[in-house]
Design a protein around this motif. Structure first.
Motif, PDB file in Angstrom:
ATOM      1  N   UNK A 220      48.714  40.070  52.612  1.00  0.00           N
ATOM      2  CA  UNK A 220      48.933  39.811  51.177  1.00  0.00           C
ATOM      3  C   UNK A 220      50.087  38.839  50.971  1.00  0.00           C
ATOM      4  N   UNK A 221      51.134  38.973  51.781  1.00  0.00           N
ATOM      5  CA  UNK A 221      52.265  38.053  51.686  1.00  0.00           C
ATOM      6  C   UNK A 221      51.834  36.626  52.009  1.00  0.00           C
ATOM      7  N   UNK A 222      50.999  36.459  53.028  1.00  0.00           N
ATOM      8  CA  UNK A 222      50.496  35.124  53.365  1.00  0.00           C
ATOM      9  C   UNK A 222      49.698  34.543  52.195  1.00  0.00           C
ATOM     10  N   UNK A 223      48.848  35.378  51.604  1.00  0.00           N
ATOM     11  CA  UNK A 223      48.046  34.908  50.464  1.00  0.00           C
ATOM     12  C   UNK A 223      48.962  34.458  49.328  1.00  0.00           C
ATOM     13  N   UNK A 224      49.947  35.263  49.002  1.00  0.00           N
ATOM     14  CA  UNK A 224      50.858  34.912  47.895  1.00  0.00           C
ATOM     15  C   UNK A 224      51.610  33.617  48.190  1.00  0.00           C
ATOM     16  N   UNK A 225      52.008  33.424  49.442  1.00  0.00           N
ATOM     17  CA  UNK A 225      52.711  32.190  49.786  1.00  0.00           C
ATOM     18  C   UNK A 225      51.794  30.974  49.691  1.00  0.00           C
ATOM     19  N   UNK A 226      50.510  31.172  49.924  1.00  0.00           N
ATOM     20  CA  UNK A 226      49.556  30.058  49.875  1.00  0.00           C
ATOM     21  C   UNK A 226      49.130  29.721  48.446  1.00  0.00           C
ATOM     22  N   UNK A 227      48.926  30.732  47.603  1.00  0.00           N
ATOM     23  CA  UNK A 227      48.365  30.474  46.265  1.00  0.00           C
ATOM     24  C   UNK A 227      49.283  30.904  45.128  1.00  0.00           C
ATOM     25  N   UNK A 228      50.425  31.469  45.438  1.00  0.00           N
ATOM     26  CA  UNK A 228      51.349  31.888  44.393  1.00  0.00           C
ATOM     27  C   UNK A 228      50.742  32.950  43.493  1.00  0.00           C
ATOM     28  N   UNK A 229      50.995  32.819  42.214  1.00  0.00           N
ATOM     29  CA  UNK A 229      50.530  33.810  41.244  1.00  0.00           C
ATOM     30  C   UNK A 229      49.181  33.449  40.639  1.00  0.00           C
ATOM     31  N   UNK A 230      48.518  32.425  41.185  1.00  0.00           N
ATOM     32  CA  UNK A 230      47.237  31.972  40.626  1.00  0.00           C
ATOM     33  C   UNK A 230      46.124  32.995  40.805  1.00  0.00           C
ATOM     34  N   UNK A 231      46.294  33.892  41.765  1.00  0.00           N
ATOM     35  CA  UNK A 231      45.262  34.873  42.086  1.00  0.00           C
ATOM     36  C   UNK A 231      45.901  36.261  42.137  1.00  0.00           C
ATOM     37  N   UNK A 232      45.325  37.243  41.444  1.00  0.00           N
ATOM     38  CA  UNK A 232      45.850  38.604  41.567  1.00  0.00           C
ATOM     39  C   UNK A 232      45.539  39.166  42.958  1.00  0.00           C
ATOM     40  N   UNK A 233      46.565  39.670  43.623  1.00  0.00           N
ATOM     41  CA  UNK A 233      46.419  40.171  44.990  1.00  0.00           C
ATOM     42  C   UNK A 233      46.998  41.575  45.071  1.00  0.00           C
ATOM     43  N   UNK A 234      46.272  42.457  45.757  1.00  0.00           N
ATOM     44  CA  UNK A 234      46.774  43.805  46.007  1.00  0.00           C
ATOM     45  C   UNK A 234      46.401  44.184  47.434  1.00  0.00           C
ATOM     46  N   UNK A 235      47.145  45.114  47.983  1.00  0.00           N
ATOM     47  CA  UNK A 235      46.873  45.557  49.341  1.00  0.00           C
ATOM     48  C   UNK A 235      47.062  47.060  49.433  1.00  0.00           C
ATOM     49  N   UNK A 236      46.408  47.631  50.416  1.00  0.00           N
ATOM     50  CA  UNK A 236      46.606  49.041  50.720  1.00  0.00           C
ATOM     51  C   UNK A 236      46.339  49.247  52.199  1.00  0.00           C
ATOM     52  N   UNK A 237      47.091  50.138  52.780  1.00  0.00           N
ATOM     53  CA  UNK A 237      46.908  50.435  54.197  1.00  0.00           C
ATOM     54  C   UNK A 237      47.572  51.743  54.565  1.00  0.00           C
ATOM     55  N   UNK A 238      47.040  52.357  55.582  1.00  0.00           N
ATOM     56  CA  UNK A 238      47.585  53.621  56.048  1.00  0.00           C
ATOM     57  C   UNK A 238      46.982  54.797  55.310  1.00  0.00           C
ATOM     58  N   UNK A 239      47.154  55.960  55.901  1.00  0.00           N
ATOM     59  CA  UNK A 239      46.645  57.165  55.245  1.00  0.00           C
ATOM     60  C   UNK A 239      47.770  57.822  54.445  1.00  0.00           C
ATOM     61  N   UNK A 240      47.445  58.819  53.643  1.00  0.00           N
ATOM     62  CA  UNK A 240      48.479  59.453  52.803  1.00  0.00           C
ATOM     63  C   UNK A 240      49.643  60.075  53.582  1.00  0.00           C
ATOM     64  N   UNK A 241      49.432  60.367  54.868  1.00  0.00           N
ATOM     65  CA  UNK A 241      50.497  60.956  55.685  1.00  0.00           C
ATOM     66  C   UNK A 241      51.378  59.914  56.359  1.00  0.00           C
ATOM     67  N   UNK A 242      51.097  58.630  56.116  1.00  0.00           N
ATOM     68  CA  UNK A 242      51.908  57.570  56.692  1.00  0.00           C
ATOM     69  C   UNK A 242      51.406  57.028  58.015  1.00  0.00           C
ATOM     70  N   UNK A 243      50.285  57.554  58.498  1.00  0.00           N
ATOM     71  CA  UNK A 243      49.717  57.061  59.749  1.00  0.00           C
ATOM     72  C   UNK A 243      48.673  55.992  59.503  1.00  0.00           C
ATOM     73  N   UNK A 244      48.000  55.611  60.555  1.00  0.00           N
ATOM     74  CA  UNK A 244      46.929  54.636  60.439  1.00  0.00           C
ATOM     75  C   UNK A 244      45.739  55.257  59.715  1.00  0.00           C
ATOM     76  N   UNK A 245      45.074  54.459  58.910  1.00  0.00           N
ATOM     77  CA  UNK A 245      43.901  54.932  58.192  1.00  0.00           C
ATOM     78  C   UNK A 245      43.795  54.252  56.838  1.00  0.00           C
ATOM     79  N   UNK A 246      42.843  54.696  56.059  1.00  0.00           N
ATOM     80  CA  UNK A 246      42.671  54.173  54.705  1.00  0.00           C
ATOM     81  C   UNK A 246      42.377  55.333  53.769  1.00  0.00           C
ATOM     82  N   UNK A 247      42.545  55.086  52.489  1.00  0.00           N
ATOM     83  CA  UNK A 247      42.416  56.136  51.488  1.00  0.00           C
ATOM     84  C   UNK A 247      41.617  55.615  50.297  1.00  0.00           C
ATOM     85  N   UNK A 248      40.556  56.311  49.938  1.00  0.00           N
ATOM     86  CA  UNK A 248      39.723  55.892  48.805  1.00  0.00           C
ATOM     87  C   UNK A 248      40.551  55.771  47.517  1.00  0.00           C
TER      88      UNK A 248
END
Length: 130
Positions: A21-49
């Motif tokens: 997400x940081x790379x995207x923001x540096x490339x396009x600035x605020x022209x595009x809304x960007x969000x990211x998510x990563x990890x599970x609710x316990x702080x480990x690897x995974x994803x959360x709906x």
């Protein structure tokens, strides 16, 4: 609210998602809304709906949202998140079969030019090995 397609990055690693997400923001600035998510609710690897839904809401644009994922579980959870959106939003969210970092950057660059959701997805997916 931006009229450009939004980008959501979903990774099993919060550091990978945030870095992309940081790379995207540096490339396009605020022209595009960007969000990211990563990890599970316990702080480990995974994803959360619920976290993916929140990221979609954060990057929401009436032009739609393109989601980029790193591994199968991120794709499965992203699909479930999209299914939980109301029907109008569902039709404006796509999951791109593209490398997460390169795909996010090229998708965001295309989105910044005002491209449609279909073109943003197509452009990102051109990076996938055939």
């Amino acid at each position: 609210m931006s009229s450009n397609v939004g980008i959501v990055i979903v990774s099993h690693s919060p550091k990978v998602a945030e870095g992309a997400a940081d790379m995207v923001r540096q490339m396009v600035g605020a022209a595009v809304p960007v969000a990211w998510t990563g990890g599970n609710p316990d702080g480990g690897l995974g994803t959360s709906v619920p976290s993916i839904i929140a990221a979609i809401d954060q990057a929401w644009s009436e032009s739609g949202v393109a989601i980029l994922v790193d591994l199968g579980g991120a794709e499965t959870n992203s699909e479930m998140a999209v299914e939980m959106l109301d029907a109008e939003k569902q039709s404006k969210v796509v999951i791109c079969n593209a490398p997460i970092v390169e795909g996010a950057v090229i998708a965001a660059a295309e989105a910044a030019s005002g491209a449609s959701l279909d073109l943003v997805k197509k452009t990102a997916e051109e990076l996938s090995p055939q």
